[in-house]
Design an enzyme around this catalytic site. Sequence first.
Site, PDB file in Angstrom:
ATOM      1  N   ASP A 189       0.864  -1.184   0.000  1.00 19.98           N
ATOM      2  CA  ASP A 189       0.000   0.000   0.000  1.00 19.98           C
ATOM      3  C   ASP A 189       0.894   1.226   0.000  1.00 19.98           C
ATOM      4  O   ASP A 189       1.170   1.822   1.036  1.00 19.98           O
ATOM      5  CB  ASP A 189      -0.867  -0.062   1.276  1.00 19.98           C
ATOM      6  N   HIS A 194       1.474   8.731   3.146  1.00 24.96           N
ATOM      7  CA  HIS A 194       1.569   8.186   4.493  1.00 24.96           C
ATOM      8  C   HIS A 194       2.965   8.239   5.106  1.00 24.96           C
ATOM      9  O   HIS A 194       3.149   7.893   6.261  1.00 24.96           O
ATOM     10  CB  HIS A 194       1.047   6.737   4.486  1.00 24.96           C
ATOM     11  N   ILE A 209      -0.254  11.089   7.229  1.00 29.06           N
ATOM     12  CA  ILE A 209      -1.364  10.461   7.958  1.00 29.06           C
ATOM     13  C   ILE A 209      -1.293   8.941   7.772  1.00 29.06           C
ATOM     14  O   ILE A 209      -0.722   8.441   6.801  1.00 29.06           O
ATOM     15  CB  ILE A 209      -2.740  11.003   7.497  1.00 29.06           C
ATOM     16  N   GLY A 212      -5.686   4.572   5.890  1.00 26.46           N
ATOM     17  CA  GLY A 212      -7.009   4.224   6.419  1.00 26.46           C
ATOM     18  C   GLY A 212      -7.102   2.729   6.677  1.00 26.46           C
ATOM     19  O   GLY A 212      -7.679   2.282   7.673  1.00 26.46           O
TER      20      GLY A 212
HETATM   21  C1  LIG Z   1      -8.479   5.043  -6.490  1.00 23.90           C
HETATM   22  C2  LIG Z   1      -7.304   4.412  -5.739  1.00 23.90           C
HETATM   23  C3  LIG Z   1      -7.660   3.655  -4.508  1.00 23.90           C
HETATM   24  C4  LIG Z   1      -6.785   3.922  -3.305  1.00 23.90           C
HETATM   25  C5  LIG Z   1      -7.362   4.976  -2.371  1.00 23.90           C
HETATM   26  C6  LIG Z   1      -6.838   4.966  -0.968  1.00 23.90           C
HETATM   27  C7  LIG Z   1      -5.440   5.504  -0.845  1.00 23.90           C
HETATM   28  C8  LIG Z   1      -4.986   5.589   0.605  1.00 23.90           C
HETATM   29  O1  LIG Z   1      -3.594   5.437   0.633  1.00 23.90           O
HETATM   30  C9  LIG Z   1      -5.431   6.916   1.201  1.00 23.90           C
HETATM   31  C10 LIG Z   1      -5.677   6.883   2.656  1.00 23.90           C
HETATM   32  O2  LIG Z   1      -5.583   5.873   3.311  1.00 23.90           O
HETATM   33  S1  LIG Z   1      -6.180   8.367   3.426  1.00 23.90           S
HETATM   34  C11 LIG Z   1      -6.372   7.944   5.152  1.00 23.90           C
HETATM   35  C12 LIG Z   1      -7.719   7.485   5.525  1.00 23.90           C
HETATM   36  N1  LIG Z   1      -8.783   8.408   5.205  1.00 23.90           N
HETATM   37  C13 LIG Z   1      -8.942   9.581   5.828  1.00 23.90           C
HETATM   38  O3  LIG Z   1      -8.176   9.959   6.689  1.00 23.90           O
HETATM   39  C14 LIG Z   1     -10.147  10.417   5.433  1.00 23.90           C
HETATM   40  C15 LIG Z   1     -10.913  10.826   6.659  1.00 23.90           C
HETATM   41  N2  LIG Z   1     -12.119  11.577   6.291  1.00 23.90           N
HETATM   42  C16 LIG Z   1     -12.113  12.888   6.004  1.00 23.90           C
HETATM   43  O4  LIG Z   1     -11.066  13.536   6.062  1.00 23.90           O
HETATM   44  C17 LIG Z   1     -13.408  13.544   5.638  1.00 23.90           C
HETATM   45  O5  LIG Z   1     -14.471  12.744   6.112  1.00 23.90           O
HETATM   46  C18 LIG Z   1     -13.612  13.704   4.088  1.00 23.90           C
HETATM   47  C19 LIG Z   1     -12.516  14.628   3.534  1.00 23.90           C
HETATM   48  C20 LIG Z   1     -13.543  12.355   3.393  1.00 23.90           C
HETATM   49  C21 LIG Z   1     -14.971  14.338   3.840  1.00 23.90           C
HETATM   50  O6  LIG Z   1     -15.053  15.498   4.590  1.00 23.90           O
HETATM   51  P1  LIG Z   1     -16.004  16.698   4.150  1.00 23.90           P
HETATM   52  O7  LIG Z   1     -15.723  17.112   2.756  1.00 23.90           O
HETATM   53  O8  LIG Z   1     -15.916  17.717   5.238  1.00 23.90           O
HETATM   54  O9  LIG Z   1     -17.392  15.968   4.139  1.00 23.90           O
HETATM   55  P2  LIG Z   1     -18.723  16.350   4.882  1.00 23.90           P
HETATM   56  O10 LIG Z   1     -18.989  17.819   4.765  1.00 23.90           O
HETATM   57  O11 LIG Z   1     -18.712  15.709   6.228  1.00 23.90           O
HETATM   58  O12 LIG Z   1     -19.775  15.572   3.971  1.00 23.90           O
HETATM   59  C22 LIG Z   1     -19.965  15.958   2.613  1.00 23.90           C
HETATM   60  C23 LIG Z   1     -20.584  14.816   1.861  1.00 23.90           C
HETATM   61  O13 LIG Z   1     -19.632  13.745   1.723  1.00 23.90           O
HETATM   62  C24 LIG Z   1     -20.129  12.533   2.363  1.00 23.90           C
HETATM   63  N3  LIG Z   1     -19.005  11.944   3.086  1.00 23.90           N
HETATM   64  C25 LIG Z   1     -18.386  12.449   4.158  1.00 23.90           C
HETATM   65  N4  LIG Z   1     -17.371  11.657   4.529  1.00 23.90           N
HETATM   66  C26 LIG Z   1     -17.369  10.611   3.664  1.00 23.90           C
HETATM   67  C27 LIG Z   1     -16.568   9.459   3.558  1.00 23.90           C
HETATM   68  N5  LIG Z   1     -15.575   9.225   4.420  1.00 23.90           N
HETATM   69  N6  LIG Z   1     -16.832   8.586   2.550  1.00 23.90           N
HETATM   70  C28 LIG Z   1     -17.855   8.811   1.703  1.00 23.90           C
HETATM   71  N7  LIG Z   1     -18.666   9.902   1.756  1.00 23.90           N
HETATM   72  C29 LIG Z   1     -18.407  10.781   2.740  1.00 23.90           C
HETATM   73  C30 LIG Z   1     -21.208  12.996   3.324  1.00 23.90           C
HETATM   74  O14 LIG Z   1     -22.157  11.975   3.546  1.00 23.90           O
HETATM   75  C31 LIG Z   1     -21.788  14.177   2.574  1.00 23.90           C
HETATM   76  O15 LIG Z   1     -22.655  13.666   1.563  1.00 23.90           O
HETATM   77  P3  LIG Z   1     -23.884  14.542   1.017  1.00 23.90           P
HETATM   78  O16 LIG Z   1     -23.262  15.663   0.256  1.00 23.90           O
HETATM   79  O17 LIG Z   1     -24.599  13.582   0.128  1.00 23.90           O
HETATM   80  O18 LIG Z   1     -24.660  14.965   2.219  1.00 23.90           O
END
Ligand SMILES: CCCCCCC[C@@H](O)CC(=O)SCCNC(=O)CCNC(=O)[C@H](O)C(C)(C)COP(=O)(O)OP(=O)(O)OC[C@H]1O[C@@H](n2cnc3c(N)ncnc32)[C@H](O)[C@@H]1OP(=O)(O)O
Length: 283
Positions: A189, A194, A209, A212
């Site tokens: 990964d 990261h 970070i 995930g």
């Molecule tokens: C393609 C290649 C594949 C590989 C990919 C993976 C690669 C990895 O190496 C990457 C990682 O591991 S990153 C580490 C793990 N993830 C994170 O730390 C992300 C944590 N989450 C965030 O930061 C915010 O929730 C965030 C930023 C996700 C959202 O925050 P906001 O924009 O503030 O959202 P919010 O205002 O709360 O909501 C807006 C709309 O989005 C939906 N939503 C929120 N969180 C979600 C989530 N985690 N997943 C899916 N949908 C999500 C809400 O429901 C909301 O929807 P709507 O507009 O329909 O009401």
Amino acid sequence: MIDYDKLLNFKIPEVRQTLTARDAVFYALSIGFGQDPMDARQLPYVATHKGPAVVPAMAVVIGHPGFWAADPATGIDAVKVVHGEQRITLHAPLPASGEVIGRTRVTGLVDKGEGKGALLYSEKEITDAATGKLLATTGSTTFLRGDGGFGGPSGPVIPPNPMPEGAPDIVVDLPTRLEQAFYYRLNGDDNPLHIDPEIAAKAGFPRPILHGLCTLGVVTHALMRELGDYRPEALKKLSLRFSSPVYPGETIRTEIWKNGAFRARVVERDVVVVNNGHAEFAA
Ligand SMILES: CCCCCCC[C@@H](O)CC(=O)SCCNC(=O)CCNC(=O)[C@H](O)C(C)(C)COP(=O)(O)OP(=O)(O)OC[C@H]1O[C@@H](n2cnc3c(N)ncnc32)[C@H](O)[C@@H]1OP(=O)(O)O
């Protein structure tokens, strides 16, 4: 810029992988197994003389295609990508050794609008190469923070699991280590977000970070301990949403309800980092 049809039909190369017991032990260590030397139930996962047993969450790294979003042909702004949600279904216990095949495909793409991002849904099937038997299906939601407003559809989205009201029944604190992401990435990964401070800054974070999926491993450990008595075949299904980043070195508190619902928070900052979790264990 994302081209909707091109990304939806993007061909992700199939992965053939020959697993050894060492891979299973490494995965378990990389998510923090073995930190409680007095709990002998962990031993089959981290010491081959008692095992090997495979942590079921290892389905997320077996047959993993790597950080394919970084391929410029996807049109994705890869630096801004974060992992949004993860689903795992185990059809059979995962093997500690033998050849497996991982086949990943894009299953959906949702445009949340300019400045709001996009969701990419993908699914991976892991099969036993010798028998063709389906072992596990995993699903990911990737939050493409830099790619909203490409003119794609605004749905359908997979709804998050509902959460119970009130206090959790069980609370488990597990530490992460400062160098944990360096280990975890060796499972295949390899997103530099990261481990590389410069890339993390470009992505808008003060420091790298944790993956995930590493957080998912720590949370799965807590669930296996409390709901599955560390039995490798007990976990059948798991799904969760990543709600905020974890920084390596922080303590992850998993809050569990007896019906399988869970969430997790970072103890040091009291921030919910995993939400809408649900796990299904066999009796
Ligand atoms: C393609 C290649 C594949 C590989 C990919 C993976 C690669 C990895 O190496 C990457 C990682 O591991 S990153 C580490 C793990 N993830 C994170 O730390 C992300 C944590 N989450 C965030 O930061 C915010 O929730 C965030 C930023 C996700 C959202 O925050 P906001 O924009 O503030 O959202 P919010 O205002 O709360 O909501 C807006 C709309 O989005 C939906 N939503 C929120 N969180 C979600 C989530 N985690 N997943 C899916 N949908 C999500 C809400 O429901 C909301 O929807 P709507 O507009 O329909 O009401």
